[in-house]
Structure formats: structure tokens, C-alpha cells
Design an enzyme around this catalytic site. Structure first.
Site, mmCIF file in Angstrom:
data_model
loop_
_atom_site.group_PDB
_atom_site.id
_atom_site.type_symbol
_atom_site.label_atom_id
_atom_site.label_comp_id
_atom_site.label_asym_id
_atom_site.label_seq_id
_atom_site.Cartn_x
_atom_site.Cartn_y
_atom_site.Cartn_z
ATOM 1 N N ASP A 172 36.980 42.091 32.637
ATOM 2 C CA ASP A 172 35.547 42.305 32.838
ATOM 3 C C ASP A 172 34.970 40.903 32.651
ATOM 4 O OD1 ASP A 172 32.837 42.491 32.300
ATOM 5 O OD2 ASP A 172 33.010 44.505 31.474
ATOM 6 N N HIS A 173 34.585 40.257 33.746
ATOM 7 C CA HIS A 173 34.307 38.822 33.635
ATOM 8 C C HIS A 173 33.150 38.519 32.690
ATOM 9 C CE1 HIS A 173 31.313 39.633 36.782
ATOM 10 N NE2 HIS A 173 30.752 38.497 36.472
ATOM 11 N N HIS A 235 30.043 46.130 32.532
ATOM 12 C CA HIS A 235 29.402 44.927 31.989
ATOM 13 C C HIS A 235 28.329 45.267 30.939
ATOM 14 C CE1 HIS A 235 31.525 42.967 35.125
ATOM 15 N NE2 HIS A 235 30.640 43.108 36.086
HETATM 16 C C1 BG6 Z 1 30.293 42.219 39.604
HETATM 17 C C2 BG6 Z 1 29.624 43.244 40.461
HETATM 18 O O1 BG6 Z 1 31.201 42.820 38.720
HETATM 19 O O2 BG6 Z 1 29.304 41.527 38.843
HETATM 20 C C3 BG6 Z 1 28.612 42.608 41.379
HETATM 21 O O3 BG6 Z 1 30.602 43.934 41.226
HETATM 22 C C4 BG6 Z 1 27.646 41.775 40.602
HETATM 23 O O4 BG6 Z 1 27.908 43.579 42.143
HETATM 24 C C5 BG6 Z 1 28.375 40.839 39.655
HETATM 25 O O5 BG6 Z 1 26.872 41.043 41.526
HETATM 26 C C6 BG6 Z 1 27.422 40.135 38.736
HETATM 27 O O6 BG6 Z 1 28.121 39.158 38.016
HETATM 28 P P1 BG6 Z 1 27.372 37.871 37.474
HETATM 29 O O7 BG6 Z 1 28.414 37.135 36.707
HETATM 30 O O8 BG6 Z 1 26.893 37.127 38.681
HETATM 31 O O9 BG6 Z 1 26.264 38.394 36.641
#
Ligand code: BG6
Length: 495
Positions: A172-173, A235
Site C-alpha cells: 500500500d504505497h 489508503h
Molecule cells: C492509487 C489509486 O492507489 O492511489 C489511484 O488507485 C490514486 O486512483 C492514487 O490516484 C493516489 O496516490 P497518491 O500517492 O498520488 O496520493
């Protein structure tokens, strides 16, 4: 350190080109590869090693041949078990190595690929008896981890048949983001917050993660997913868990992930008749933004013209435990909002008695704003005296941003997480039971929407903060829209 090969399934796809390869290049440049690391892109598109290297680096200004020569490509169909013999043969050419399989593919392959790897024995770790070296076998899986509770259970069962849980890295980045990890430091490396970090002093918590773009070319993927599955179930709930968790006894993967799961177990389940007052969904409609017409979600390519997929979600969540009973956690996410920002606002309770008069902006509550992105940092809003005669107070911000610290860079989230995976550290990855407990909570909403397809889906124009109906969720208060909080609004605020 063993030699390692990173095998990227979906190697010809967007994620590999946009995120994974640049992250790997960062790791290479910062000398974070311990030992010899090679990368093997795998996919159906026909590339040679050379044409794949050219494709991956086509828009890089800064290239280093010593890195690109570590990149290779194998054209196979990951869905076809027969092709895995070719994969095995190709991997054997590298000599004894650890393998890290990265599934940057559509989720429909998340069970097929591990099962196919098992058929040719590529899931089995090998210990060299002479040297004692263990050649690891690890797998990284991108969210969404399942589509609902039952599919998540099935997926976990399959994965756990092929790999031990310690070999599985559900990425989960958000957990790779510096400020997200800094929530832990803020709470557990400082003694001043812990005594007030509870229902006695905290009134409510808001977690907002919004974006100022539509879904672009991802319609085909997004329409089967929606904001709840795309952002909230993973997230946002992850952020909530970091704010709400108890201090782990020691900072290791067991203790840390155990505390996260405890938070998920404490989420107060929603009764059927509560869902609509606790979760408001929306979808962006055709509109004009700064004089330019923007597509409504239903006009995006790959989206059916009668789609009921939500691109916005606002929720109120309660946590049933000693620390948080009665403190609402508000979650909000959406596409086509006024700006791209992710932040957590902790609202402290008002002073019991108002002593000073107030001029201008002086809300009675202190706020701690944890900015995840952009301009990562924190703001503590305090009421201070306005200089001069009389005794009036006004709210002022005290700010910390990483940008202002010389000598520290906040690496991208993928680099951090891939590095952890290469080192076998699962701490910042989601454990199987965490995925399941989180789904248990969100399934009630999905089920309600499924059973009651007429549940309102409110339209909102691009550039707005979502449907007005989302105000019902936070009745008695107002959503904190980021512009108001920022002292250095110019950096990104578009309002
Ligand atoms: C991803 C989603 O996991 O996270 C995307 O699939 C979203 O829809 C993105 O745009 C948002 O990530 P960040 O790091 O740009 O907030």
C-alpha cells in the site's frame, strides 16, 4: 548478500514504466541495492532486452548504462502455465539468485501467477548447503487486495498455499510515504502528545485524500472499483489506523502489524439503517473548470454511460475502544476536486472556558494538521495574543515542513517499500488479517449499495469539494478544506 532478480509481471505496463523502474533507478543511484540486483520485465508484449530498455527509459533525462544493462525482458503470457517453464529457464541463466516477483498486473492474475509459479517450483526457497546462503522467494502484490471480504479471503488462502506470510508483501504505497511514517514518530517519539491523544482531549479527526484530476484513461479499471475500494478500504483506513493505534511494545513487524489489526477490529460495524447517514457517495459530472469543459465521469472512456460507480466518498467512522469511544473519524476522498492533497486534521477539544475576546480568525479548537502531500509536514494551530493593546487572540500556525530541512530528501514511496522488500522486512506491508478485518468493515457499505441500487449517488462539478450532501456526514462542524489551513498556500492551492 545473495544475488537478487526482480521479476516484474506486467513489465510492459504503465505502473512498471511510471513508478517501479524509476523507483528502482533511485535505489540504484542511492547505492541501496545490497549485492547484485537484476530486473526482468515479463509480459505479453513482444520486446527484446534492448527495445524494452529503450521503452522504459524513453522519457528519462538522466540515464545510466550501468543501470539499464541490468534490465532484461521475457515475453510470455503470465496467465498460461505452460510459459512458466520458459520463465524458469530464463531465471536459471542468472545463476543461483533470490527472486522477487512483483505483480504489476490486473488483479485477475493475483491467484493465477502464484499458482503457476508453484507448478514449476519457483515459489520454493533454496538453501545452499555449502555456503549457507538462502535464496529467497518473495512476492509483491499491488492493491486492491480482493474486491470484497469473500474474494480477499479466497485470495489470501491461495497466496498462503503458495508462499509463507513472511514471503508475501501486500504493498500500500501510502505506508511508504515519509510523512505517513512520521505519524509514528510524532506520536511515539515525543512524550507531549500521548497524554492528550484520546477521547478526553480530541474532538474529532478528519482524513482527506483528494485529487484534482478525473480518472483519465483508467476508466476500464476504475469503473469496477470506485472510490471506496480504490482509496478508502486501503489508503485511508491505513492512515486512520496509524492515528488511532496503541503504541507497539517494540517496533518490529509483529508488534506493529498486530496493533494495526487491533484498530480494524475495533471499527464499530455499521448497522444496515446507518449506512446512508454514515457514507455519502458522489460522482463528478460534466462541468466547466476555469473556462474549460471537463468530462463527467460517465463520459470518460471505458465508463458506461449509466455507471453508478462513486468517484467521491465521505464517511464517518467510530472506533469502539477505551481510547476513542465517542470520537468520530471522518474520511473523505474524491477525484476532480479543487486540489491534490492528502492530510489529517486532528481537532482538539475547546478550552473549558473562554477567557479572551476574539478578533478575526480564532476558532476555539487547536488543530494539528499532518500534511502527507504535497509539501510534507505538520502544522499546529495555536491561539496567540494579537500584539498591542487589549487582549484579543487569534489562531496562528506553527509549521514544520521537510522541504525546509537541508540535507533530507523524502524519497518516493515505492523506492522505500521495494528496498524493504529486498531486505525481507514486511513491517510496512499489509498482513493478511488486516486486509480481511478492513473488508469486514467496508463490506457492510458495499452490500447496502448492492442491495439498494437507488442509494443516492450525488453529482458534483469538477473543482468543487464534492456534493453538498457530504456536509450531512459532519453535521455540527464543517469539513476542513486544505486552503484554509495552509500558511504557504501558494505552493499548490488552486482555489
Ligand atoms: C492509487 C489509486 O492507489 O492511489 C489511484 O488507485 C490514486 O486512483 C492514487 O490516484 C493516489 O496516490 P497518491 O500517492 O498520488 O496520493
Amino acid at each position: 548478500m545473495e544475488k537478487q532478480i526482480i521479476v516484474i509481471f506486467g513489465g510492459s505496463g504503465d505502473l512498471a514504466k511510471r513508478k517501479l523502474m524509476p523507483a528502482l533507478y533511485n535505489l540504484y543511484k542511492s547505492k541501496s541495492f545490497k549485492g547484485d540486483v537484476s530486473i526482468l520485465g515479463v509480459g505479453r508484449t513482444a520486446f527484446t532486452d534492448k527495445s524494452y530498455r529503450d521503452h522504459i527509459t524513453s522519457d528519462w533525462d538522466d540515464k545510466d548504462e550501468n543501470f539499464t544493462k541490468r534490465i532484461f525482458y521475457l515475453s510470455i503470457d503470465p496467465a498460461n502455465n505452460i510459459d512458466y517453464k520458459l520463465l524458469k529457464e530464463r531465471l536459471e541463466l542468472f545463476g543461483p539468485s533470490g527472486y522477487l516477483f512483483y505483480l504489476a498486473t490486473p488483479p485477475s492474475l493475483y491467484e493465477t501467477i502464484p499458482l503457476n509459479l508453484r507448478e514449476v517450483g519457483l515459489n520454493r526457497e533454496i538453501i545452499d548447503k555449502e555456503t549457507g546462503i538462502t535464496y529467497s522467494r518473495r512476492i509483491i502484490i499491488e492493491k486492491p487486495f480482493g474486491y470484497d471480504l469473500s474474494s480477499a479471503l479466497k485470495m489470501n488462502a491461495t497466496l498462503n498455499r503458495v508462499f509463507d506470510e513472511r514471503q508475501i508483501f501486500r504493498i500500500d504505497h501510502y505506508l511508504g510515504k515519509e510523512t505517513v511514517q512520521n505519524i509514528l514518530a510524532l506520536r511515539f517519539a515525543n512524550s507531549i502528545f500521548e497524554p492528550i491523544w484520546n477521547r478526553h482531549y480530541i474532538d474529532r479527526v478528519e482524513i482527506t485524500a483528494v485529487e484534482n484530476m478525473g480518472i483519465g484513461s483508467r476508466g476500464g479499471f476504475y469503473d469496477g472499483v470506485g472510490a471506496l475500494r480504490d482509496m478508502a478500504q486501503n489508503h485511508l483506513i491505513q492512515l486512520l489506523a496509524l492515528v488511532a493505534m496503541e503504541p507497539p511494545v517494540t517496533f518490529n513487524h509483529q508488534e506493529f502489524r498486530e496493533e494495526i489489526v487491533k484498530v480494524y477490529k475495533s471499527l464499530k460495524p455499521l448497522e444496515k439503517d446507518e449506512v446512508e447517514s454514515r457514507a455519502v457517495r458522489g460522482q463528478y459530472i460534466e462541468s466547466e473548470k476555469k473556462g474549460v469543459k471537463t468530462n463527467g465521469y460517465r463520459q470518460e472512456s471505458g465508463v458506461p454511460s449509466d455507471s453508478y460507480t462513486e468517484t467521491f466518498l465521505a464517511m464517518k467512522i467510530n472506533i469502539s475502544n477505551w481510547r476513542w469511544e465517542g470520537v468520530p473519524f471522518y474520511l473523505r476522498t474524491g477525484k476532480q476536486m479543487p486540489t491534490k492533497v492528502t492530510e489529517i486534521v486532528v481537532h482538539f477539544k475547546s478550552t473549558p472556558h473562554r477567557l479572551f475576546s476574539c478578533r478575526e480568525d480564532c476558532p476555539e479548537q487547536n488543530q494539528l494538521i499532518i500534511r502527507i502531500q504535497p509539501n510534507e509536514g505538520m502544522v499546529l494551530k495555536l491561539d496567540m495574543k494579537i500584539p498591542g493593546s487589549g487582549f484579543s487572540v487569534k489562531q496562528f500556525p506553527m509549521e514544520f515542513t521537510y522541504d525546509k530541512l537541508a540535507g533530507y530528501s523524502t524519497d518516493d514511496a515505492y523506492s522505500r517499500l521495494i528496498e524493504d522488500c529486498l531486505n525481507g522486512d514486511v513491517t510496512l506491508f499489509t498482513r493478511n488479517d488486516a486486509v480481511e478485518w478492513s473488508w469486514k468493515y467496508f463490506d457492510a457499505i458495499l452490500e447496502h449499495w448492492r442491495e439498494n441500487p437507488k442509494t443516492p449517488l450525488y453529482g458534483y462539478p469538477a473543482g468543487s469539494w464534492g456534493p453538498l450532501e457530504s456536509e450531512q456526514i459532519i453535521k455540527g462542524n464543517k469539513w476542513t478544506n486544505p486552503c484554509k489551513n495552509l500558511t504557504n498556500t501558494d505552493i499548490y492551492c488552486e482555489l
